[in-house]
Design an enzyme around this catalytic site. Structure first.
Site: not given
Ligand code: UD1
Ligand code: CA
Length: 458
Positions: A17, A79
């Site tokens: 996004r 995550t």
């Molecule tokens: C996540 C939470 C959500 C919370 C929010 C807070 C989950 C499933 N959801 O959602 O409950 O309210 O954060 O901001 O965790 N990342 C990795 N590897 C991956 C995917 C993500 O390292 O495969 C990292 C991303 O770089 C990022 C963080 O994890 O910095 C969060 O990932 P993101 O996809 O932004 O989660 P949200 O949908 O915002």
């Protein structure tokens, strides 16, 4: 507090996004990559070990540049997969704090308080939550009757989420403390949803296993502010900027028009300095005490002494000593070294040159690759011809020397101490100490020229 605290930063993935070729966590907030803000908060919170999860080839490891350990997420999405990628790094620790790389404004205090609650409650997991932000897109906290967290409902895609759950104000801030064994065991059992393994999926599993998941409710909205789009980035930038300006203000800096000022994290400003409208200070810029900056001045990696005055100017990788005055409309380029009390005035550009103490370059000059002695004065429009088309050469101007207006200094060349150059001269030979160098055609006067026998005026 646990004796050993490992902090894991989840920072993999582009963040679709953001609509960017740059990975999300490398986008800067106040000039510093998001992930570096998070790493700094982790360190400040007392982490004994900081581990960052990245994807190969995204450039995050290069930006971290050895400041923290790096592990690569090569398998799985989500995550939960990010945490599993760091299994080896966390399984031996007492407590693991998991931070989101896209929460750049996380504070060390928030992390410390979370860890304190976690220890006090003897919980398997403790989650930082708030009710103070617009909950749109965040995971919503569903509590059980005893106030513990029963599960987290993801609302990134709100279709199909029951209205009563969408109405929950309490959100998951993406900051957690876990018991590593409980965490890893539960994560193994989390089923994938939409091709992702969600870290939040561990909550109901821990509850089923009779382990407690507790919320740590905070009003610290900066820590809770997550970035998923450039609109979020823009808001975080404004929040971070305001917080930085406030820190500087509390440390003795005046801002006459704070909404028009941009200051990067890491910039230093001394007490009693006044920052006027339209000032931008970037990179490793350091400003001394009692300076007056602005209006409209941009400095990048510049070092300013005390009581310096700068207005309407651009300064890049240069040094300006105490009580010097710069501008209006000056351009100090890399290697400009302006000594104490010197003056660089209007429409003057200086590059890779030393301007001695008390020397003046007041108007319309280009000084490149030159050494100007103390108290010298360069007349308006004195210009160094430092480049012969192949190589750069230096110009030396002695102490208390005075160049006449429109002097061209064809380098390599020197003008001695207390020497002069005549107005309009092209100086290509050295002028000794105390001498006058002058090179201009003698003036001819043609008497009666105006009424001479010429074609009549139209
Ligand atoms: C996540 C939470 C959500 C919370 C929010 C807070 C989950 C499933 N959801 O959602 O409950 O309210 O954060 O901001 O965790 N990342 C990795 N590897 C991956 C995917 C993500 O390292 O495969 C990292 C991303 O770089 C990022 C963080 O994890 O910095 C969060 O990932 P993101 O996809 O932004 O989660 P949200 O949908 O915002
Ligand atoms: Ca996020």
């Amino acid at each position: 507090m646990a004796s050993e605290l490992t902090v894991l930063i989840m920072a993999a993935g582009h963040g679709t996004r953001m609509r960017s070729s740059l990975p999300k966590v490398l986008h800067p907030i106040c000039g510093r990559a998001m992930v570096l803000w998070v790493a700094e908060a982790a360190r400040e919170a007392g982490a004994t070990r900081v581990v960052c999860v990245t994807r190969p080839g995204e450039g995050v490891a290069e930006t971290l540049d050895g400041r923290v350990e790096v592990v690569e997420q090569v398998e799985g999405e989500g995550t939960g997969a990010a945490v599993l990628a760091a299994r080896e790094a966390i399984e031996g620790s007492d407590t693991v704090v998991v931070l989101s790389g896209d929460h750049p404004l996380i504070s060390a205090d928030a992390v410390r308080e979370l860890v304190a609650t976690h220890g006090r409650e003897g919980a398997a997991a403790t989650i930082l939550t708030t009710e103070e932000l617009d909950p749109d897109g965040y995971g919503r906290i569903v509590r059980s009757g005893d106030g513990a967290v029963a599960r987290i409902v993801e609302t990134k895609n709100p279709d199909g989420v029951p209205p009563d759950e969408l109405a929950i104000r309490e959100i998951n801030g993406g900051t957690y403390a876990f018991e590593p064994r409980d965490l890893l065991d539960a994560l193994e059992a989390v089923a994938e949803e939409h091709g992702e393994r969600y870290l939040t999926g561990v909550v109901p599993l821990l509850c089923q296993r009779g382990r407690r998941v507790v919320p740590h409710l905070t009003r610290d909205t900066l820590s809770m502010f997550g970035i998923n789009s450039r609109a979020d980035l823009m808001e975080a930038e404004a929040l971070a900027r305001r917080a930085l300006l406030r820190q500087h203000a509390l440390a003795g800096v005046s801002f006459t028009s704070p909404d028009t000022v941009t200051i990067d994290a890491g910039v230093e400003i001394g007490e009693d300095t006044t920052v006027g409208p339209g000032v931008s200070l970037h990179g490793a810029t350091r400003v001394g005490r009692g300076c007056t900056l602005g209006p409209q001045t941009t400095a990048t990696d510049a070092t300013l002494g005390d009581e310096v005055t700068v207005s309407h100017s651009v300064l890049v990788e240069c040094a300006v000593a105490d009580r010097a005055t710069i501008g209006p409309f000056a351009y100090l380029r890399p290697g400009a070294d302006i000594a104490e009390g010197a003056k660089v005035g209007t429409f003057v550009e200086i590059k890779n040159s030393r301007i001695g103490a008390g020397a003046k370059v007041p108007h319309l000059s280009y000084v490149g690759d030159a050494d100007v002695g103390e108290e010298a004065n360069l007349g308006a429009s004195s210009i160094t011809a430092n480049y012969d088309g192949r190589k750069k050469h230096r110009t030396k101007i002695g102490k208390r020397a005075k160049t006449g207006i429109h002097t061209s200094l064809v380098a390599p060349v020197s003008v001695g101490d207390e020497a002069y150059t005549g107005a309009g001269s092209v100086i290509s030979k050295d002028v000794p100490d105390g001498a006058l160098g002058i090179s201009r055609p003698p003036q001819k006067v043609i008497e009666g020229w105006a009424t001479k026998d010429r074609e009549p005026r139209e």
